[in-house]
Design a protein around this motif. Structure first.
Motif, PDB file in Angstrom:
ATOM      1  N   GLY A   4       0.801  -1.220   0.000  1.00 24.88           N
ATOM      2  CA  GLY A   4       0.000   0.000   0.000  1.00 24.88           C
ATOM      3  C   GLY A   4       0.832   1.268   0.000  1.00 24.88           C
ATOM      4  N   VAL A  30       3.778   1.775  -1.529  1.00 26.82           N
ATOM      5  CA  VAL A  30       4.209   2.033  -2.904  1.00 26.82           C
ATOM      6  C   VAL A  30       3.012   2.429  -3.776  1.00 26.82           C
ATOM      7  CG1 VAL A  30       5.074   0.867  -4.983  1.00 26.82           C
ATOM      8  CG2 VAL A  30       6.283   0.600  -2.801  1.00 26.82           C
ATOM      9  N   ASP A  41       0.128   3.871  -2.922  1.00 24.77           N
ATOM     10  CA  ASP A  41      -0.365   5.222  -2.617  1.00 24.77           C
ATOM     11  C   ASP A  41       0.596   6.295  -3.128  1.00 24.77           C
ATOM     12  OD1 ASP A  41      -2.431   3.956  -1.313  1.00 24.77           O
ATOM     13  OD2 ASP A  41      -2.171   4.990   0.600  1.00 24.77           O
ATOM     14  N   THR A  57       1.126  -6.934  -1.313  1.00 27.02           N
ATOM     15  CA  THR A  57       0.739  -7.385   0.032  1.00 27.02           C
ATOM     16  C   THR A  57      -0.749  -7.740  -0.015  1.00 27.02           C
ATOM     17  OG1 THR A  57       0.084  -5.177   0.785  1.00 27.02           O
ATOM     18  CG2 THR A  57       2.375  -5.823   1.200  1.00 27.02           C
ATOM     19  N   SER A 111      -6.073  -1.380  -0.767  1.00 26.91           N
ATOM     20  CA  SER A 111      -5.542  -0.093  -1.211  1.00 26.91           C
ATOM     21  C   SER A 111      -5.407   0.040  -2.728  1.00 26.91           C
ATOM     22  CB  SER A 111      -4.200   0.208  -0.530  1.00 26.91           C
ATOM     23  OG  SER A 111      -3.241  -0.751  -0.857  1.00 26.91           O
ATOM     24  N   ASN A 169      -2.286  10.362   5.293  1.00 25.99           N
ATOM     25  CA  ASN A 169      -3.067  10.434   4.045  1.00 25.99           C
ATOM     26  C   ASN A 169      -3.743  11.793   3.834  1.00 25.99           C
ATOM     27  OD1 ASN A 169      -2.492   7.715   3.462  1.00 25.99           O
ATOM     28  ND2 ASN A 169      -4.232   7.025   4.677  1.00 25.99           N
ATOM     29  N   LEU A 185       5.527 -12.873   1.782  1.00 26.54           N
ATOM     30  CA  LEU A 185       5.134 -11.844   2.759  1.00 26.54           C
ATOM     31  C   LEU A 185       5.262 -12.402   4.174  1.00 26.54           C
ATOM     32  CD1 LEU A 185       3.915  -8.957   2.860  1.00 26.54           C
ATOM     33  CD2 LEU A 185       1.656 -10.028   2.937  1.00 26.54           C
ATOM     34  N   LYS A 228     -15.304  -4.439  -2.752  1.00 26.81           N
ATOM     35  CA  LYS A 228     -14.836  -3.055  -2.729  1.00 26.81           C
ATOM     36  C   LYS A 228     -15.251  -2.338  -4.005  1.00 26.81           C
ATOM     37  CE  LYS A 228     -11.514   0.303  -1.452  1.00 26.81           C
ATOM     38  NZ  LYS A 228     -10.261   0.662  -0.820  1.00 26.81           N
TER      39      LYS A 228
END
Ligand SMILES: NC(=O)c1ccc[n+]([C@@H]2O[C@H](COP(=O)([O-])OP(=O)(O)OC[C@H]3O[C@@H](n4cnc5c(N)ncnc54)[C@H](O)[C@@H]3O)[C@@H](O)[C@H]2O)c1
Ligand SMILES: [Zn+2]
Length: 385
Positions: free
Chosen positions: A132, A134, A136, A157, A164, A179, A200, A253
């Protein structure tokens, strides 16, 4: 007694399900239909080794700026660059330090300059390869450079794959304000390879599962049941179970983002189940003590307890939700100290509208509602284990 009977029933159902129906949704493509355009999320084990195919039609003889962090670069950069190089005109790589500190204006400042040095123009495309942070950061670079250039996400991830990278929120932090600077900048394509989750670390993997479970709780009871039936497979990172779960999360989402692309109707708020508590826990106890997913696992547990106090759910709801978090090895207990600070921090959450604290509380598995927060004492009680 009721809870015991219920739980033993659940165990039987779970065993039966495990044999017959691990997660049943098997789609590997999810479309995100926005007012202005539609884009695809592709979810496929091994996708990272088929990038030149997957990107065909999106990258052809173009200039690519690939943004990643040093951890991900060690593992996957060579594979990714060699494949993108087959179809791109030129690939320039930007590597940042892993961690939240890279989501800052000073890093952006340096990277905007590097993009100028790379002769980036409006035909260039930014590809984010990482978690997230990288996603964002790279998304914000794409949104802001030359008033916006094309952007593709390759999230690595679990949190980035289910949360994200979907929905178009990109941005960076200001000191003390997470943010706070950013944009809505939708990617052209999201490519998810569940096999990258093999590398991970366990804590980040488990933390991502909190967001996965959240989708079941807020909007998809069938998915919640599938998760209950697949704890072992998911814990082992079984590629099929992961692919199906990630696809289901992306569908959830996407459906919300389609209804409320820019967070104007309020629909997107349900994604914040457990987050007002969770953000406060992160802020008060420090970002090092709990990963985000761990904080929201505790937060959703507190929210469920509060809902029970308000008569919105029964004991067995809290027990069932708590049981799944615990089986996924997520924490559910809020630390016993600093509760006054937690309440103060919740009231400062950026989701507080015009001074009125609102909370997302469950009414049943698969449905949550937004309510005005009750008096402090009830919130304090919900923090106690
Ligand atoms: N834009 C949104 O809608 C949205 C939603 C939720 C969270 N976020 C943001 O996401 C960020 C957190 O993202 P995150 O949890 O992915 O953290 P992260 O990007 O910091 O990644 C966690 C760690 O895992 C490493 N890593 C990444 N992929 C790996 C892999 N496949 N194998 C081994 N190591 C790997 C990274 O280098 C890092 O050290 C926060 O900044 C948060 O604000 C954004
Ligand atoms: Zn979250």
């Amino acid at each position: 007694m009721l809870i015991e009977i219920y739980l033993s029933d659940l165990k039987k159902q779970r065993e039966a399900k495990q044999l017959n129906d691990p997660i049943s949704n098997s789609d590997s493509q999810v479309a995100v239909n926005l007012a202005s355009r539609t884009y695809a999320i592709e979810i496929n084990p091994g996708l990272l080794n088929q990038l030149s195919n997957a990107l065909a039609g999106f990258v052809s003889d173009d200039h690519v700026i690939l943004v990643t962090d040093n951890n991900v670069a060690e593992l996957y950069l060579e594979t990714v660059v060699s494949q993108i190089s087959e179809i791109a005109q030129r690939v320039d790589v930007i590597r940042v330090s892993p961690g939240e500190e890279s989501k800052s204006i000073s890093v952006c400042d340096e990277l905007w300059q590097r993009m100028v040095d790379f002769k980036t123009d409006r035909q260039s495309v930014v590809v984010a390869l990482g978690g997230g942070v990288v996603g964002d950061l790279a998304g914000f670079l794409a949104a802001s450079f030359a008033r916006g250039i094309r952007f593709i996400q390759i999230p690595t991830t679990l949190l980035a794959q289910v949360d994200s990278s979907v929905g178009g929120k990109v941005g960076v932090n200001l000191p003390g304000a997470k943010n706070m600077v950013g944009a809505f900048w939708q990617p052209e394509l999201v490519l998810i390879d569940p096999l990258v989750l093999e590398t991970l670390d366990e804590a980040n993997f488990r933390a991502g599962l909190a967001e996965v479970i959240k989708y079941g709780l807020i909007m998809d009871v069938g998915f919640f049941e599938s998760l209950e039936a697949s704890v072992d497979l998911i814990g082992k990172r079984d590629p099929v179970a992961l692919t199906q779960s990630i696809a289901r999360c992306c569908k959830c989402k996407a459906a919300i983002v389609e209804e409320d692309e820019r967070e104007t109707s309020g629909r997107r708020a349900i994604l914040n189940y457990g987050h007002t508590y969770g953000h406060a826990i992160e802020a008060v106890f420090g970002f090092g003590r709990f990963l985000h997913g761990e904080a929201i696992s505790i937060g959703m547990t507190c929210a469920a307890r509060l809902a029970r106090e308000l008569g919105m759910v029964q004991d067995f709801f809290v027990a069932r939700q708590t049981e799944l978090f615990q089986r996924m090895q997520l924490p559910v207990d809020c630390p016993a100290e600093r509760h006054d600070e937690l309440i103060a921090s919740m009231k400062h959450d950026k989701k507080v509208a015009r001074g009125e604290l609102k909370l997302i509380l469950p009414v049943r598995i698969g449905e949550v509602v937004v309510v005005a927060a009750p008096e402090d004492q009830l919130i304090l009680d919900s923090l106690k284990n």
